[in-house]
Design an enzyme around this catalytic site. Sequence first.
Site, mmCIF file in Angstrom:
data_model
loop_
_atom_site.group_PDB
_atom_site.id
_atom_site.type_symbol
_atom_site.label_atom_id
_atom_site.label_comp_id
_atom_site.label_asym_id
_atom_site.label_seq_id
_atom_site.Cartn_x
_atom_site.Cartn_y
_atom_site.Cartn_z
ATOM 1 N N GLY A 55 0.787 -1.229 0.000
ATOM 2 C CA GLY A 55 0.000 0.000 0.000
ATOM 3 C C GLY A 55 0.813 1.268 0.000
ATOM 4 O O GLY A 55 0.294 2.342 0.224
ATOM 5 N N CYS A 56 2.138 1.161 -0.257
ATOM 6 C CA CYS A 56 2.956 2.359 -0.350
ATOM 7 C C CYS A 56 3.290 2.602 -1.820
ATOM 8 O O CYS A 56 3.517 1.665 -2.555
ATOM 9 C CB CYS A 56 4.245 2.202 0.444
ATOM 10 N N GLN A 57 3.351 3.874 -2.233
ATOM 11 C CA GLN A 57 3.685 4.179 -3.631
ATOM 12 C C GLN A 57 5.150 3.875 -3.908
ATOM 13 O O GLN A 57 5.508 3.482 -5.007
ATOM 14 C CB GLN A 57 3.400 5.653 -3.928
#
Lengths: 415, 146
Positions: B52-54
């Site tokens: 869920g992190c870019q």
Amino acid sequence: MSSLSVITPFDVETIRQDFPALHQMVHGKPLVYFDNAATSQKPSLVIDRIRKYYERDNSNIHRGVHYLSQQATEMYEEARKKIQTLINARQSYEVLFTKGTTEGINLIAYSFGQKWIKPGDEIIVSALEHHSNIVPWQMMCERTGAQLRVIPMNDAAELDMEAYAGLLNERTRLVATVWISNALGTINPVAEMIRMAHERNIPVMLDGAQALPHMQVDVQALDVDFLTFSGHKMFGPTGIGVLYGKEKWLEEMPPFMGGGDMIEKVSFEKTTYNELPHKFEAGTPHIEGGIGLGAAVDYIQSIGYEAIGKWEADLLQYGTEQLLTHFDDIRIVGTAAHKASVISFLVGDIHPYDTGTILDQLGIAVRTGHHCTQPIMTRLGIPGTVRASFAFYNTREEIDRMISGIRQVKKMFKS
Amino acid sequence: MTKPIRDIEAELAEEFSLFDEWMDKYQYIIEMGQALPGLPEADKNSDNIVNGCQSQVWLTARKEGDVVSYQADSDAIITKGLIAMLVRVLSGHRPDEIVSADLAFVDQIGIREHLSPTRSNGLNNMIKKMKYYALALSSRKEEQAL
């Protein structure tokens, strides 16, 4: 259209006054909006048209005998005709309203696929596709047993046309390619690609999402079979888009979705379908979206694609030069000879996300990441890019702001 | 003896209160990111990734005595700075302390409103994974890694 004055010569300050969202502060700084490839800002003409629709004209279309319903129907169908004129479609019923580019592609993948695709058939896409022009075809291939073929690109992000010629064969059923790359700005030689495919009687679909905001499109001159694009990238509302299709294909293709409006006669034994374009427009449509998109078309035409193209070409050239002049460690990603006003780049070894975060603090809106084109980033061996994408309301002064922003980024990361 | 989690949080909040400008706060986050040792390449694998992190974030944990020690890395420095703060606050504490930590400093510093929603979501996922590791390690004997 007649109520709009034609702005000549191109006056960017006057144009900027038409876009309320451009005049705001972000983190205490005046906004620089360079994320136009993701979505464009909207002129007052569009915003007011939508408000007026809800204040005065709101009614469900196509089935009402009453005044408001007829008014709304007329306005919605008039918007369709505006788009027909804009892209020079032969018939207004060749213009289908969709949710956007993605739905248009899914519609073709489903309906064209169901009618004409068999195991062993091939669909050609390019290395420059957005995920939305990859995944629907993969899903179609899974359903039908067809194969996906990919036109490779060189390091400048230009398609390999010899490889393309080699991919076209007797098993090819459709070429589905992006016109302008959202991630890198490459303008593909689509006229040539269509000509080559048509020599073998292979139809071509163009993803025109990034083309309509920037350039004149003539579907008859191109002889393209399908063209799909989105309203929100061309100064219109979100949730509305267009699929143009040649009548001969649309007539033969089965409906994509069932429901109201798309039927002629329904019984529990058998249903017959409505004529074009309604066959592909099930349910109550995005009425104010269509009408708003019609206003956006009016707005674009009041400025004119020629003026837009000239202004944006200057921004592209100026931005590229400034980046390369001021910094010796800038890498421009995507250096095709023919590009739209998109600059994808990397600053030294600073992660795009870091660059974008600091620029945001300075009020500069750029996009960072893979831009929904992971295969491009994999091909180039990078995690993503920083992307500045310009519209005709952007200015050289804004590019100067970005340049000094990048200087600050480099200072902060000691690059 | 490690200070209680709450005290380390207060320290961080105080350090951040020295900066008026958000740019300076970001500069401090960047410096913390640059100072964090990072992980060996072998540990940057899909098991250790925080979803869920870019940008990519990796996290490992091991038990040292009765406390948990975290190591983390990211390919983006600001993200690395964010997880460096979490490592500073949570590392060296018992699993039960880590699991029950409310991490109020995140809101005291005001990071959340300066993070994009995707990054704020990423921060939540970092915290979740750190607490999950603590929980998983709580039943393990000394000197065990996950």
